[in-house]
Design an enzyme around this catalytic site. Structure first.
Site: not given
Length: 459
Positions: A129, A375-377
């Site tokens: 992100h 995982f901020c993805a």
């Protein structure tokens, strides 16, 4: 980008000393164990060398660029010499600037604020992100997840060739995925970008701690990374590369240090002459200790021999992948396939398990710290798991029963400070949990999966 797989001489390839390597943690089943930190992709433990360097400097702490006193001058010299150290570590070109920031996220937001008018941004949906989201004032084209490095290059070439109108453009790409650890074809993507009149920024947050990064050799325009993933303490980052867009943009923050001259006008207003150096985007009192920590980490990794560190890490990657492959219930996530080169970042799911429950059991019953979630993805993990965009899932433990599978995964990550024992304990724990089940019951509390105290599982 290739990764060395040369044979390792254990006598010269010991893990680098890091803080916390002797910390013990309690187990819910009783007793204590040395903590196995296997969440390097989030924050790597600080190198002991870095901590010692900071401790040696601490008595000489002083504000930079503003004082005539000895400590201030010493701190200023340390700050600027750290800039040169980072530039050398990254293989910067003579005309490049090194700007110190708070993190990779901060660096990419700084660059986003410096984009020229009507700039088009091209970014893969596979990005963290920090790379996916900063481009709010630009026209953004999101590219679908490629399944081979060649597809990544081809998709970019098509998108750049089709852009209308033809004007300034920026490509943003990771060097190594924070989910799969796979290396991206950075040099080839840079060549494609430049062939179509675009520039490219490399998110090296996961690459720089595991693999040499050379701006000139890769021919990228900018590199961004974070100190806390490069074995330095929290709160520092770097944006390094071409100066022209940065010099032409308004300062990222307005304030002292960014300005060369401020004067009142006759009409009562204020005229400001901003710096054209890196100071233009470093307003305020800088994080001198954070900057020095990054420089110390760069020196430590260089002096240890990056080729040796890479070779040892590749041996750990091999052992983890082979160990997980022996457990049929484990599915390792990958974009480019089993043969793709990668760093020490591996994500997986376990059939029949909620990933948050599995990660909680690794911690509570084995003293192993990994990460679970998206995982901020989020788009990437959804793609890898074949999920619908509306399927439930978030960063953090979902509200689910321990055995219920929702949209989340487990990530194990390691690096220069990881002992062999931590890897062996992790693989043993995965096998035991899958075959024998958890020894304790777990529940969700405040977004985290935690042991339900006093309720051991019936085994």
């Amino acid at each position: 980008m290739s990764v060395s797989t040369a044979a390792i001489d254990p006598s010269v390839c010991a893990p680098l000393p890091v803080l916390g390597q002797d910390v013990t943690v309690p187990l819910v089943t009783g007793g204590e164990v040395t903590y196995a930190a296997l969440d390097y992709a989030a924050s790597a433990p600080a190198l002991q060398r870095v901590w010692d360097d900071v401790a040696a400097y601490a008595p000489y702490y002083g504000s930079v660029h503003r004082g005539a006193g000895y400590l201030s001058q010493l701190s200023t010299d340390l700050f600027e010499s750290s800039r040169r150290t980072v530039a050398e570590f990254l293989g910067c070109r003579a005309e490049d600037q090194v700007v110190f920031t708070r993190s990779t996220t901060d660096s990419l937001n700084l660059l986003a604020a410096a984009l020229p008018a009507d700039c088009q941004v091209f970014v893969y949906e596979t990005e963290h992100h920090a790379s996916l989201l900063p481009w709010r004032d630009a026209r953004v084209t999101y590219l679908n997840a490629p399944r081979t490095p060649g597809q990544a290059v081809q998709a970019l070439e098509r998108a750049l060739a089709d852009r209308d109108p033809y004007g300034p453009a920026l490509v943003c790409v990771t060097g190594a995925s924070n989910v799969t650890g796979e290396l991206w074809p950075v040099k080839e993507l840079a060549a494609a970008a430049h062939a179509h009149g675009a520039r490219i920024v490399l998110d090296a947050a996961q690459l720089a701690p595991h693999h040499p990064v050379d701006i000139a050799e890769l021919d990228v325009d900018w590199v961004a990374f974070s100190g806390h993933k490069l074995y330095a303490p929290f709160g520092s980052g770097v944006l390094a590369g071409r100066a022209d867009w940065l010099q032409a943009a308004e300062p990222y923050l307005a304030g002292g240090g960014a300005s060369r001259k401020v004067a009142r006008r006759a009409d009562g207003g204020v005229d400001v002459d901003w710096h054209t150096t890196a100071a233009r985007h470093e307003a305020g009192s800088p994080n001198v200790i954070g900057v020095y920590s990054i420089a110390s980490a760069c020196k430590a990794l260089t002096e240890a021999g990056f080729d040796t560190l890479v070779a040892r890490e590749q041996e750990l990657v091999r052992r983890v992948r082979e160990g997980l492959a022996e457990v049929p219930e484990v599915q390792v996530l990958s974009l480019f396939g089993d043969d793709a080169p990668r760093v020490g970042v591996i994500s997986f799911v376990v059939r029949g398990w909620n990933s948050s429950h599995f990660a909680a059991a690794l911690s509570a019953e084995y003293g192993i710290g990994v990460r679970d979630g998206l995982f901020c993805a989020h788009p990437l993990v959804r793609t890898l798991l074949g999920s619908d965009p509306q399927d439930p899932g978030e960063c953090g433990a979902p509200e689910a029963e321990p055995g219920e599978r929702l949209l989340n995964a487990i990530r194990v990550s390691f690096g220069a400070g990881t002992p062999d024992e931590h890897i062996e304990r992790f693989l043993r724990a995965v096998t035991e949990l899958v075959r024998e089940g958890a020894q304790w019951k777990y529940r969700t509390e405040d977004g985290r999966c935690v042991p339900d105290r006093g309720t051991a599982a019936q085994v």
